[in-house]
Design an enzyme around this catalytic site. Structure first.
Site, PDB file in Angstrom:
ATOM      1  CB  CYS A 325      -1.263  -0.124   1.038  1.00  5.51           C
ATOM      2  SG  CYS A 325      -1.036  -1.445   2.161  1.00  5.51           S
ATOM      3  NE  ARG A 354       2.289  -9.578   5.570  1.00  3.41           N
ATOM      4  CZ  ARG A 354       1.034  -9.170   5.193  1.00  3.41           C
ATOM      5  NH1 ARG A 354       0.108 -10.227   5.208  1.00  3.41           N
ATOM      6  NH2 ARG A 354       0.349  -8.701   3.900  1.00  3.41           N
ATOM      7  CD  GLN A 372      -0.261  -8.750  -0.479  1.00  2.00           C
ATOM      8  OE1 GLN A 372      -0.681  -7.592  -0.552  1.00  2.00           O
ATOM      9  NE2 GLN A 372      -1.291  -8.354   0.665  1.00  2.00           N
ATOM     10  CG  ASP A 374      -2.357  -5.854  -3.075  1.00  3.56           C
ATOM     11  OD1 ASP A 374      -3.422  -5.462  -3.208  1.00  3.56           O
ATOM     12  OD2 ASP A 374      -1.075  -5.089  -2.292  1.00  3.56           O
ATOM     13  CG  HIS A 376      -3.246  -0.150  -2.618  1.00  6.83           C
ATOM     14  ND1 HIS A 376      -2.511  -0.937  -2.957  1.00  6.83           N
ATOM     15  CD2 HIS A 376      -3.986  -0.668  -1.655  1.00  6.83           C
ATOM     16  CE1 HIS A 376      -1.752  -1.935  -1.803  1.00  6.83           C
ATOM     17  NE2 HIS A 376      -2.897  -1.281  -1.022  1.00  6.83           N
ATOM     18  CE  LYS A 459     -11.927  -8.462   7.726  1.00  5.86           C
ATOM     19  NZ  LYS A 459     -10.906  -9.098   7.614  1.00  5.86           N
ATOM     20  CG  HIS A 505      -6.450  -1.318   0.789  1.00 11.36           C
ATOM     21  ND1 HIS A 505      -4.738  -1.082   1.482  1.00 11.36           N
ATOM     22  CD2 HIS A 505      -6.925  -0.265   2.006  1.00 11.36           C
ATOM     23  CE1 HIS A 505      -4.731  -0.783   2.289  1.00 11.36           C
ATOM     24  NE2 HIS A 505      -6.273   0.400   2.585  1.00 11.36           N
TER      25      HIS A 505
HETATM   26 ZN   LIG Z   1      -2.931  -2.089   0.560  1.00  8.06          ZN
END
Ligand SMILES: [Zn+2]
Ligand SMILES: [Zn+2]
Length: 649
Positions: A325, A354, A372, A374, A376, A459, A505
């Site tokens: 992010c 992680r 990910q 991912d 945004h 979410k 996200h």
């Molecule tokens: Zn994020």
């Protein structure tokens, strides 16, 4: 929360397990025995290392305990009496600690069945005879209280169901799951390896697995482009200050790799004789100016004064990124934005790291480094609803293509009685309404779960059911009012004033590692042709058709098909078996007749022997199947099968 009837049944089995265990191993020290989503366990401390034979013995004894029809009797006691009982039964080692966990003022109770008595809040079935269908499954190591620094105990897993039929069905599912285990298939099909020298939980994608991943990424990327996303790339590390601004550091540092300290600073503090504890404190600290700025943006003190240190004491460093992010936020903030630019949708297959405890690691599904899917989205408040909907429709397309049409969504809402949530109530109402409305339009079952929202916004989570009925939690879509504040993001509205964008996200498939792990199990390694690392294998019957084999190989490759030619000298039967073991979607047998007629004898992994077909016809069909990203069972339609010349069963 009270237990469901099924949890009660399973938890009662834990007691019966302990009863039976102590009859066989009177020295065993008991820790805890809760129900789980799929059964129950009991953690025990025992010098003897339990074997499969022991499990069978214990299970047989459990049946006796069930037949003895013992009632579960509750007894409430004072803390002193509880200590006495625990000492009397010789279970001080863990039970005294568990007793100490019970807050002052709360009731302390024991449950007794037959000769066995256990510290427990309940609840249970009334008689042990209610336990009619249970099975002990496995033994695993488990650290006391889940902490690697504590002693490792033996955890006995079992399951229980209300009926024998349900138990049998579950055991069958477990059997199938074993055959589909992505760790085993990953090895057999050479999809990925995890090497202890590289590090536990760090996946090495081998050439075959890389094809699978790349095909999936291409597919997802195509869908993203259709939805107006922009692809970005960002580095694997970022400065600590970035994560102090976002709040990811130091609050989540237990889940992160330790920071990387810059060389010159490391040298400086080494000459100062700085201790490790002091170094950690300096890394966590911020300057007064920094704290003031973040607190001003938030409108309250979110960085406490005790984290502030004088500038010369501060230590700078980098973090292996735990999230993408902040990097994407910096791309958004790198130029002035107007309302006409919104929504800005930045997507990246972004790798994050992680820190998972080693005991938690599992193949590709629990790892320490993962990529990910991912993205945004930066949008206006009015756009939140349609953007969330867009995220959901993307998931729908991808899952449907993969034959995972059985999934549900969970809408996580705030707990109206809690004050842990940031942002104002009106925004929350709007965002929750948007998530709910989006979930409704999907046409799949969804549940609303108050208290399950992130602290910065509601979410939506995706839970898919695979072909054998197991549920997998994949990724999530989250609405965020918090980070735009912390990073002071803004855009110019139609009114020419500065406005705060809302962030979404979304990583709907979680990570490529986890998603591929799930896919391997879902397909049991039998991937549709478009995903298969090797799509076609040519099997010449003898050297005489070697030239023909090479010619076809060239044509397949020119058409973009992933194909190989099996030039081993062994018999056709062995070649066919090898292609089957390696789960190749199409094996083409080439003999003299086929070479003469420019045809191939087709063996489909999904449909068996399909007879002899002109090579060009086969190739066209295959290209169509791949381009359509068809699932194996859908690949052939009755009208198409007429093209094969030989009669196939
Ligand atoms: Zn994020
Ligand atoms: Zn109990």
């Amino acid at each position: 929360m009270p237990m469901t009837p099924l949890e009660e049944l399973r938890h009662s089995c834990s007691h019966v397990l302990a009863t039976a265990l102590l009859r066989i191993f009177p020295d065993a020290k008991l820790d805890i025995g809760p129900p789980t989503d799929t059964g129950f366990y009991y953690d025990i401390d025992l010098d003897h290392k339990l074997t499969a034979e022991d499990l069978a013995k214990i299970e047989a004894e459990m049946k006796k305990v069930a037949d003895e029809n013992q009632p579960f009797l509750r007894k409430e006691v004072s803390r002193e009496e509880a200590t006495e009982i625990i000492k009397k039964i010789g279970q001080e080692r863990y039970k005294l600690g568990r007793l100490a966990d019970i807050p002052e003022g709360e009731k302390i109770s024991f449950y007794q069945n037959g000769e066995f008595i256990d510290l427990c809040a309940g609840t249970h079935v009334r008689y042990t005879s209610k336990l009619k269908a249970f099975k002990l499954l496995s033994i695993a190591g488990a650290y006391h209280r889940g902490d690697e620094h504590n002693k490792q105990l033996q955890r006995i897993y079992g399951t229980a169901f209300p009926s024998k039929e349900e138990l049998a069905q579950y055991l069958d599912q477990l059997e199938q799951a074993k055959l589909r285990d992505h760790r085993k298939l990953g090895r057999d099909l050479k999809l990925f390896v995890i090497d202890e020298d590289v590090g536990p939980g760090l996946v090495l994608w081998t050439p075959n697995g890389s094809i699978l991943r790349q095909e999936l990424q291409n597919f997802i990327s195509e869908e993203l482009r259709k939805q107006g996303y922009s692809q970005v790339f960002t580095p694997h590390i970022g400065k600590l200050a970035l994560y102090k601004t976002s709040g990811h550091f130091p609050y989540y540092k237990d889940a992160q790799f330790s920071p990387i300290v810059e060389n010159d600073q490391l040298a400086r503090i080494a000459t100062e004789g700085c201790s490790c504890a002091e170094m950690t404190a300096r890394l966590d600290a911020v300057s007064a100016k920094f704290a003031d700025e973040i607190n001003r943006r938030a409108g309250k003190e979110i960085i406490a004064r005790d984290r502030v240190k004088p500038d010369e004491m501060l230590l700078d460093g980098f973090l292996l990124k735990p999230m993408n992010c902040p990097h994407h936020i910096k791309i958004f903030a790198s130029q002035p934005r107007s309302y006409r630019d919104l929504p800005v949708r930045l997507a990246e297959f972004g790798t994050v790291y992680r820190w998972e405890q080693s005991g938690e690691l599992n193949g590709m599904t629990r790892v320490r480094g993962f990529t990910q899917d991912d993205a945004h989205l930066f949008c206006t408040e009015e756009q939140v609803a349609s953007e969330v909907l867009g995220c959901l429709s993307l998931v729908k397309v991808v899952l449907t293509t993969l034959g995972m049409s059985d999934y549900r969504v969970r809408v996580g809402l705030r707990d109206p009685d809690s004050n842990k949530y940031t942002g104002d109530a009106a925004n929350w109402d709007k965002a929750e309404a948007a998530c709910r409305a989006a979930a409704k339009t999907l046409g799949v079952p969804f549940t609303e779960e108050p208290g399950e929202a992130a602290f910065y916004g509601p979410k939506i989570d995706f839970v898919i059911k695979d072909v054998i009925g197991r549920e997998w939690q994949l990724g999530t879509v989250q609405v965020d009012y918090n980070l735009p504040v912390r990073f002071d993001l803004s855009y110019t509205g139609a009114d020419n004033a500065a406005h705060r964008p809302v962030m979404i996200h979304r990583a709907p498939f979680g990570s490529m590692e986890r998603f591929c792990g799930v896919l391997i199990e879902h397909f049991a390694g039998d991937f549709p042709a478009w995903l298969a690392p090797e799509q076609v294998r040519l099997l010449p019957i003898s050297d005489k058709v070697g030239d023909y084999g090479h010619k076809l190989l060239g044509e397949l490759k020119a058409a973009g098909v992933r194909a190989t030619l099996d030039e081993h000298s062994d018999k056709l039967g062995a070649k066919i078996r090898r292609a089957e073991l390696e789960k190749i979607p199409y094996a083409l047998v080439l003999g003299a007749k086929e070479a003469e007629a420019q045809s191939v004898s087709v063996r489909s992994r999904a449909r068996g022997d399909e007879g002899v077909t002109p090579f060009t016809v086969f190739l066209e069909k295959l290209k169509t199947e791949i381009a359509a990203r068809a699932l194996p069972e859908k690949a052939i339609k009755p009208s198409q099968s007429k093209e094969t010349s030989a009669g196939s069963p």
